[in-house]
Design an enzyme around this catalytic site. Structure first.
Site, short mmCIF file in Angstrom:
data_model
loop_
_atom_site.label_atom_id
_atom_site.label_comp_id
_atom_site.label_asym_id
_atom_site.label_seq_id
_atom_site.Cartn_x
_atom_site.Cartn_y
_atom_site.Cartn_z
N TRP A 191 5.71 11.74 -1.24
CA TRP A 191 4.77 10.80 -0.73
C TRP A 191 3.48 11.43 0.06
CZ3 TRP A 191 4.84 6.46 -2.77
CH2 TRP A 191 6.04 5.89 -3.29
N ASP A 236 2.58 8.67 7.65
CA ASP A 236 3.10 7.62 7.01
C ASP A 236 4.66 7.72 7.47
OD1 ASP A 236 4.39 6.33 5.11
OD2 ASP A 236 3.82 7.66 3.47
N LYS A 264 11.26 -0.56 3.73
CA LYS A 264 12.63 0.43 3.71
C LYS A 264 13.31 -0.01 5.09
CE LYS A 264 10.15 2.30 0.69
NZ LYS A 264 9.27 3.64 0.52
C1 LIG Z 1 7.76 3.56 -0.33
C2 LIG Z 1 7.07 4.54 0.42
C3 LIG Z 1 5.71 4.56 0.06
C4 LIG Z 1 4.84 3.63 -0.94
O1 LIG Z 1 4.97 2.40 -0.34
P1 LIG Z 1 4.47 1.15 -1.21
O2 LIG Z 1 4.40 -0.18 -0.33
O3 LIG Z 1 5.21 1.13 -2.51
O4 LIG Z 1 2.98 1.48 -1.62
C5 LIG Z 1 4.82 5.26 0.83
N1 LIG Z 1 5.32 6.12 1.53
C6 LIG Z 1 6.64 6.40 1.99
C7 LIG Z 1 6.86 7.35 2.73
C8 LIG Z 1 7.44 5.45 1.27
O5 LIG Z 1 8.77 5.80 1.48
#
Ligand SMILES: *Cc1c(COP(=O)(O)O)cnc(C)c1O
Length: 361
Positions: A102, A172, A196
């Site tokens: 990511w 993030d 998540k």
């Molecule tokens: C799932 C995830 C993403 C992607 O998110 P989307 O909503 O599919 O764009 C980005 N960063 C992390 C750490 C994730 O777990």
């Protein structure tokens, strides 16, 4: 059909009580005679939902007053663009810590807007640890420094908050949000997509320090400007109303569990149980991540004999343990243990793992 233990990485398990309440309110929400799906985002009942969702997030995370809480769509990926678009200002480069899938994806997107200074890279050597503070080749002139506290696919989690001095730190936090206390004040911006750990897909929360808002060039689309969300209280256009409604219920559930500190204790207990089972298997199960950087939320593991993977997954499914297949880039298995996964689910998983080893080891 009974509910199973669902180890999906995202969209992921939600608290059963939340699903039941949403079900009960689907035809008549709060005596209105319609559902939350069927009303204006500007109507009073929904504005209350929006306000309460923000207030709950602020309370649960202790968000300081000089930070704004914004809700938007576009998921984690849209933040990969919005962060550089909004935070570069007059600068042309940003620092990125590369620790797995990511953060690599975020850096790749940022390269469309600026030059990316790779501060540390543990991704290219297998993403099995995070860099220590002393390894970080930080640039004091960077517009911001970016990291991913928990790499969802590799199962690598920071055990500290990087110190980037006066350079705003961006996180993030998609897959660790609300799983443990968050030192908001040490960050300039934290974002998390909801699917998540705090709701359905379609909603992203952004917590951003006041002074970092309002520096976007006007050549970018309106909806990519944090200021538009801040000024309109995230109601400039129609938000994902149902996702916000569910997120509020999840936050109320979390508060009733005792809040973030209480859920952290449970998350430590759940993940410790699974890692102990892996480590105690004499190599039958393996996790390659350095012990201090093992994720509490996403636990990838492999079998010594890869050819048993499908048998393992099929067997797990027959006892109600589902969505354990690892990400295609890592292989093997991955158990995601988000807040809504009860301890009983992890107990059932380790019992199955011990039995599987007994019969296939
Ligand atoms: C799932 C995830 C993403 C992607 O998110 P989307 O909503 O599919 O764009 C980005 N960063 C992390 C750490 C994730 O777990």
């Amino acid at each position: 059909m009974a509910r199973v233990f669902n180890f999906a990485s995202g969209p992921a398990v939600l608290p059963e009580s939340v699903l039941r309440q949403a079900q009960a309110e689907m035809l008549d929400w709060g005596g209105h005679g319609f559902s939350v799906l069927e009303t204006s985002h500007r109507a009073a009942p929904f504005v209350v939902v929006m306000d309460e969702t923000e207030a709950l997030l602020r309370e649960l995370l202790g968000v300081p007053a000089n930070y704004r809480v914004l809700f938007m769509q576009g998921g984690g990926h849209q933040q990969f663009s919005m962060v550089p678009i909004n935070l570069l200002g007059a600068k042309f480069h940003a620092d990125y810590l590369l620790t797995g899938h990511w953060s690599l994806a975020a850096a790749a997107e940022a390269r469309r807007f600026c030059s990316v200074n790779v501060v540390a890279d543990t991704a290219s050597s297998g993403a099995t640890r995070v860099p220590r503070q002393v390894e970080l080749a930080l640039d004091a002139g960077a517009a911001y420094a970016y990291y991913c506290p928990n790499e969802t696919i590799h199962g690598v989690e920071f055990d500290y908050v990087p110190d980037t001095g006066a350079v705003p730190l961006v996180a993030d936090a998609s897959s660790s949000f609300l799983s443990r206390p968050l030192e908001v004040a040490r960050h300039g911006l934290v974002f998390a997509c909801a699917q998540k750990n705090f709701g359905p897909a379609g909603l992203t929360a952004v917590i951003v320090r006041d002074d970092l808002i309002g520096h976007t060039s006007n050549r970018w689309p309106t909806l990519l400007d944090y200021k538009v969300y801040a000024d309109a209280r995230s109601l400039w256009n129609t938000p994902a109303t149902f996702a916000v409604y569910i997120a509020r219920l999840v936050l109320l559930w979390l508060k009733a569990q005792g809040g973030v500190a209480a859920i952290e204790r449970l998350n430590i207990e759940k993940s410790a149980l699974l890692y102990a089972t892996i480590d105690g298997s004499g190599g039958f199960y393996m996790n390659r991540v350095a012990v201090p950087n093992r994720s509490r939320m996403n636990v990838p593991f492999s079998l010594r004999d890869d050819s048993l993977n499908d048998t393992f997954l099929a067997g797990a499914e027959t006892v109600g343990l589902v969505q354990l297949k690892g990400h295609r880039s890592v292989g093997g298995m991955r158990a995601s243990l988000y807040n809504a996964m009860p301890l009983a689910g992890v107990q059932a998983l380790v019992a199955f793992m011990r039995e599987f080893q007994r019969t296939h080891g």
